[in-house]
Enzyme design. Structure first.
Site, PDB file in Angstrom:
ATOM      1  N   ARG A 232      47.358  14.728  35.566  1.00 47.47           N
ATOM      2  CA  ARG A 232      46.133  15.357  35.065  1.00 47.47           C
ATOM      3  C   ARG A 232      46.476  16.280  33.910  1.00 47.47           C
ATOM      4  O   ARG A 232      47.368  17.120  34.024  1.00 47.47           O
ATOM      5  CB  ARG A 232      45.463  16.202  36.158  1.00 47.47           C
TER       6      ARG A 232
ATOM      7  N   PRO B 184      30.678  15.183  35.092  1.00 40.88           N
ATOM      8  CA  PRO B 184      29.995  16.133  35.961  1.00 40.88           C
ATOM      9  C   PRO B 184      30.958  16.795  36.935  1.00 40.88           C
ATOM     10  O   PRO B 184      31.667  16.130  37.661  1.00 40.88           O
ATOM     11  CB  PRO B 184      28.999  15.253  36.729  1.00 40.88           C
ATOM     12  N   GLU B 185      30.972  18.096  36.911  1.00 42.56           N
ATOM     13  CA  GLU B 185      31.702  18.859  37.926  1.00 42.56           C
ATOM     14  C   GLU B 185      30.661  19.509  38.827  1.00 42.56           C
ATOM     15  O   GLU B 185      29.469  19.309  38.641  1.00 42.56           O
ATOM     16  CB  GLU B 185      32.569  19.923  37.247  1.00 42.56           C
TER      17      GLU B 185
ATOM     18  N   LYS C 160      31.177  18.063  45.074  1.00 44.97           N
ATOM     19  CA  LYS C 160      30.606  17.338  43.944  1.00 44.97           C
ATOM     20  C   LYS C 160      29.720  16.185  44.393  1.00 44.97           C
ATOM     21  O   LYS C 160      29.333  15.346  43.588  1.00 44.97           O
ATOM     22  CB  LYS C 160      31.745  16.791  43.073  1.00 44.97           C
TER      23      LYS C 160
END
Length: 272
Positions: free
Chosen positions: A260, A2-3, A59
């Site tokens: 990342r 989920p972003e 978020k």
DNA sequence: CAGGTCTCCTGCTAGC
DNA sequence: TGCTAGCAGGAGACCT
């Protein structure tokens, strides 16, 4: 995972279901999700409380109850499921039971977090929200403001964009999308960006997130099937996880920036 | 203060 | 076919 746009969808979906529902009992199967209070404190505080509203900051979901704020981060795998059966899945860690159904926090990797605060506390002065800056939509986040912060930062812009204190709401996927659409190389030192670059980044962040939010809102029937979300979002991605640049048709590069996974086009996003 | 590294956790994949 | 080692990923804690 989920972003911000998915979190917004979860917020809207949950509002339809749990507003004005009173918590009758809570069962906790894995307590490390709860960060700032004990399991016993969490339960005794929340039983009897009614969900009055749900907000979002970056978020984070912020549940408003009568006397408390419950702040929830889904991290990569967290989701809220609505059920009324008895059987409990091994990934369902916290179960809020209402009169006619229950809401379960489900998180395969157990990375999600919850913080509980009394309403007389300013939650923006406390963890985790004290580390979260303004969203790109917030007009308190100005170009000058951002540019000044960037001047002091030497790390790669990709890493900066993931720092929620600087801009709230961009995750790994959207950071790549923002940099691609601005034609900025992810390894560019943050302090080497011009004021114009900063303006582009801010505008692109707004655009990318707004689009994703509107898509998330229209494609999702239920937060229960979060698979639908990632599936639809992937259709809109221009660079993240892509093999070929949609602009020049050359091969997309995958590198690691601050550990990342990062996708960019070496041709369209040259290092200056 | 800026920035680097470690940590959390488990499904999945590559490699044998 | 079955097994294991290694990896990914937000953000806090801790260190320099």
């Amino acid at each position: 995972m989920p972003e911000l746009p998915e979190v917004e969808t979860v917020r809207n979906s949950l509002k339809e279901i749990i507003l004005n529902q009173t918590i009758r009992s809570i069962s906790i199967n894995y307590n490390k999700i709860i960060k700032n209070v004990s399991e016993e404190n969490f339960i005794s505080s929340l039983v009897g409380q009614t969900f009055l509203d749900i907000d979002r900051h970056g978020k984070y979901l912020i549940f408003h109850l009568n006397d408390y704020y419950l702040i929830s981060h889904l991290r990569m795998e967290g989701k809220y499921l609505i059920k009324n059966e008895e059987e409990i899945n091994k990934h369902e860690h916290i179960i809020f039971t209402f009169d006619d159904f229950n809401m379960r926090y489900h998180d395969t990797r157990k990375f999600g977090t919850m913080h509980l605060y009394q309403k007389n506390i300013n939650i923006f002065d406390e963890l985790p929200l004290k580390n979260v800056g303004y969203e790109p939509f917030d007009n308190r986040l100005t170009i000058d403001n951002l540019y000044n912060k960037f001047q002091k930062m030497k790390k790669p812009i990709k890493t900066t964009l993931l720092d929620q204190k600087i801009i709230a709401g961009l995750g790994n996927i959207y950071a790549d999308e923002v940099l691609y659409s601005t034609r900025i190389n992810p390894l560019t030192q943050t302090n080497k960006l011009s004021r114009e670059d900063v303006e582009k980044i801010l505008n692109a962040s707004r655009k990318v997130l707004k689009k994703a939010i509107s898509l998330g809102g229209t494609t999702i029937r239920s937060f229960v099937s979060s698979h639908d979300i990632s599936g639809r979002f992937q259709n809109e991605l221009l660079i993240h996880t892509k093999k070929t640049c949609p602009n020049c048709r050359k091969e997309v590069a995958k590198i690691y920036v601050g550990s990342r996974g990062t996708y960019y086009c070496p041709d369209c996003q040259p290092l200056r």
